[in-house]
Design an enzyme around this catalytic site. Structure first.
Site, mmCIF file in Angstrom:
data_model
loop_
_atom_site.group_PDB
_atom_site.id
_atom_site.type_symbol
_atom_site.label_atom_id
_atom_site.label_comp_id
_atom_site.label_asym_id
_atom_site.label_seq_id
_atom_site.Cartn_x
_atom_site.Cartn_y
_atom_site.Cartn_z
ATOM 1 N N PHE A 151 64.650 43.827 41.259
ATOM 2 C CA PHE A 151 64.157 45.081 41.866
ATOM 3 C C PHE A 151 65.273 46.060 42.200
ATOM 4 O O PHE A 151 65.014 47.245 42.419
ATOM 5 C CB PHE A 151 63.362 44.763 43.151
ATOM 6 C CG PHE A 151 64.242 44.464 44.347
ATOM 7 C CD1 PHE A 151 64.828 45.502 45.069
ATOM 8 C CD2 PHE A 151 64.504 43.162 44.741
ATOM 9 C CE1 PHE A 151 65.657 45.227 46.160
ATOM 10 C CE2 PHE A 151 65.336 42.885 45.813
ATOM 11 C CZ PHE A 151 65.913 43.925 46.520
ATOM 12 N N LYS A 175 60.556 42.909 30.622
ATOM 13 C CA LYS A 175 59.682 42.787 31.795
ATOM 14 C C LYS A 175 60.439 43.297 33.025
ATOM 15 O O LYS A 175 61.346 42.641 33.525
ATOM 16 C CB LYS A 175 59.262 41.337 32.050
ATOM 17 C CG LYS A 175 58.166 41.265 33.116
ATOM 18 C CD LYS A 175 58.119 39.956 33.860
ATOM 19 C CE LYS A 175 59.054 39.872 35.018
ATOM 20 N NZ LYS A 175 58.785 40.770 36.162
ATOM 21 N N CYS A 283 74.344 43.336 43.848
ATOM 22 C CA CYS A 283 74.952 42.018 43.612
ATOM 23 C C CYS A 283 76.474 42.091 43.735
ATOM 24 O O CYS A 283 77.137 41.069 43.733
ATOM 25 C CB CYS A 283 74.558 41.485 42.239
ATOM 26 S SG CYS A 283 75.283 42.436 40.909
#
Ligand code: NAD
Length: 481
Positions: A151, A175, A283
């Protein structure tokens, strides 16, 4: 106002999903539902893969030089729609408009690098590997590749993969995260406008069922995953069991070492941006600052000064420097981490729970803990929110030993003016994205991206030259005439 129900893009056309369940997509700055993401099933994924597999037979025969013309057109469209795309990223993810624009720009750079395919896909040759025998190796596309995205960078992460995959002659199924599907909706509209042949690029919205089907589908050659470590482990194991190529980029716990000789103004400015940019949902975000010796006092003071200037609010509003976190569950998880830090005896220097924030939405102020030790949960687990920890250490050796004990070795940095310390850090650090006087150790599109140990499963990392290795198979010819 009725909310938009997203569609899938299969075989060159937008199609309604037959899914009976949907995920409510929310603007995290307001808590309002802005869309419904269908949780598509295995049959829809199968339809996308069948189309991609069929398209592969002709796409691989299109010369690389012609394939990249589609990417040039797509890149121009992305440039023209960059601001619109950034606004969508802010609306569905919460990050500020300038952060969103930075991520869109980074995504566009991926397309740039992928257009180098005619050169970067070249093989090698050597005459006379034995007397009168020549050898050459070529790279060939492998078929259908798939990606599964998180996300936190809704526009950028799929672009780490599909431009390279299709430039090499493969076809693709993407996806997006069901929490932020609108950015890829626009990206795929631009793909459609760029005129890629039907089936070359497909989009299937969904969650777990699509992921599991991707990992087991016999016609998918390889899977690129980006997300949390527990899911990375699952995807890596399932896709590898089904004999696919896999690159699984997982979670992170990033440590930054500050030496006493560092330029403290530059350092604390960078640390603050690293820890609180994108509300810590990066991240590459700094999580624990290891201050060596005398560095502690100035780092703590500088951080407090910078944190006082953070303006929390709706990322679409001018002047806001930190947006909300993604949803109520994420906010609660971060609150639990703050409570655990307090319970474990860390000093809560700046308490983000007390910050003045808008009433609606999932906001938290930046939080700073000092006196952190390695037996605390906040020092070792990924928080993925605006919480920064300071841990005092006596030496660079001690700091490096702490980073080396950490499994989620994504990105580490050192701040110092000493070449000797910087060299020791470069030589010994485990994390495979490492910064010297850099707060967010993010490589550009022409270098590889991915962590080490528990933060990355696979061997070939994302983008850069490694993308051309991941998305092709090498074939070697040995000839005697
Ligand atoms: P997530 O693992 O919850 O979700 C990632 C993807 O996996 C989504 O598309 C989701 O639909 C799917 N998914 C979720 N649960 C699943 C399950 N049980 N089975 C199969 N599929 C499942 O991650 P997230 O919360 O969207 O993203 C945040 C995480 O991503 C953080 O841990 C962050 O560090 C990591 N991340 C890593 C990098 C990197 O380069 N290493 C980059 C960005 C984000």
């Amino acid at each position: 106002m009725p909310v938009t129900r997203l569609q899938n893009y299969i075989d060159g056309a937008w199609v309604d999903s037959s899914a009976s369940s949907t995920y409510p997509v929310t603007n995290p700055a307001t808590g309002t539902v802005i869309g419904e993401c269908p949780l598509s099933g295995a049959e829809e994924l199968d339809a996308a893969v069948r189309s991609a597999r069929k398209a592969f037979e002709s796409w691989r025969r299109v010369p690389a030089q012609e394939r990249v013309q589609y990417l040039f057109r797509f890149k121009t469209l992305m440039e023209e729609h960059a601001e619109e795309l950034a606004a969508i990223v802010t609306r569905e993810n919460g990050k500020t408009l300038s952060e969103a624009m930075g991520s869109v720009r980074r995504g566009i750079q991926m397309i740039d690098t992928a257009t180098g395919a005619p050169s970067l896909m070249m093989g090698q040759a050597l005459e006379d590997i034995s007397s009168g025998i020549d050898c050459e190796s070529i790279r060939q596309p492998m078929g259908v590749f798939a990606c599964i995205a998180p996300f936190n960078f809704p526009a950028m992460v799929p672009l780490w993969f599909f431009p390279f995959a299709v430039a090499c002659g493969n076809t693709f199924v993407c996806k997006p995260s069901e929490q932020v599907p609108f950015s890829q909706k626009l990206v795929w509209e631009l793909i459609h406008e760029a005129g890629f042949p039907a089936g070359v690029l497909n989009l299937v919205n969904g969650g777990r069922e699509v992921v599991e089907s991707m990992c087991s589908h016999p016609d998918i050659a390889g899977v690129s995953f980006v997300g949390s470590s527990p899911v990375a482990e699952k995807v890596y194991a399932a896709a590898a069991t089904n004999r696919k190529r896999v690159q699984a980029l997982g979670g992170a716990k990033n440590f930054i070492i500050v030496m006493p000789d560092a330029d403290m103004v530059l350092t604390t400015d960078n640390l603050c941006e690293s820890a609180f940019g994108c509300a810590g949902e990066r991240c590459l975000a700094a999580s624990v600052i290891l201050t060596v010796g005398e560095a502690h006092g100035p780092v703590r003071a500088g951080l407090i000064e910078h944190m006082n200037k953070v303006v929390v609010g709706d990322g679409s509003k001018p002047g806001v420097t930190m947006g909300p976190v993604i949803n109520a569950g994420a906010k609660q998880r971060i609150l639990d981490f703050i409570a655990s830090g307090v319970a474990d005896g860390a000093e809560l220097v700046v308490d983000g729970r007390e910050a003045t924030v808008p009433d609606e939405g999932y906001f938290l102020g930046p939080t700073l803990f000092d006196g952190v030790t390695q037996d605390m949960k906040i020092a070792t687990e990924e928080i993925f929110g605006p919480v920064l920890c300071i841990q005092k250490v006596a030496s660079l050796d001690e700091a490096l030993a702490i980073t080396k004990a950490q499994p989620l070795a994504n990105a580490n940095s050192i701040f110092t003016q000493s070449g000797k310390s910087a060299r020791q850090f470069r030589y010994e650090v485990d994390a495979s994205m490492a910064g010297v006087n850099i707060g967010v150790a993010a490589p550009m599109s022409f270098f590889s991206f991915g962590g080490a140990k528990g933060s990355f499963l696979g061997d070939l990392k994302a983008h850069g030259r490694e993308a051309f290795d991941f998305f092709t198979d090498r074939k070697v010819f040995i000839s005697r005439w």
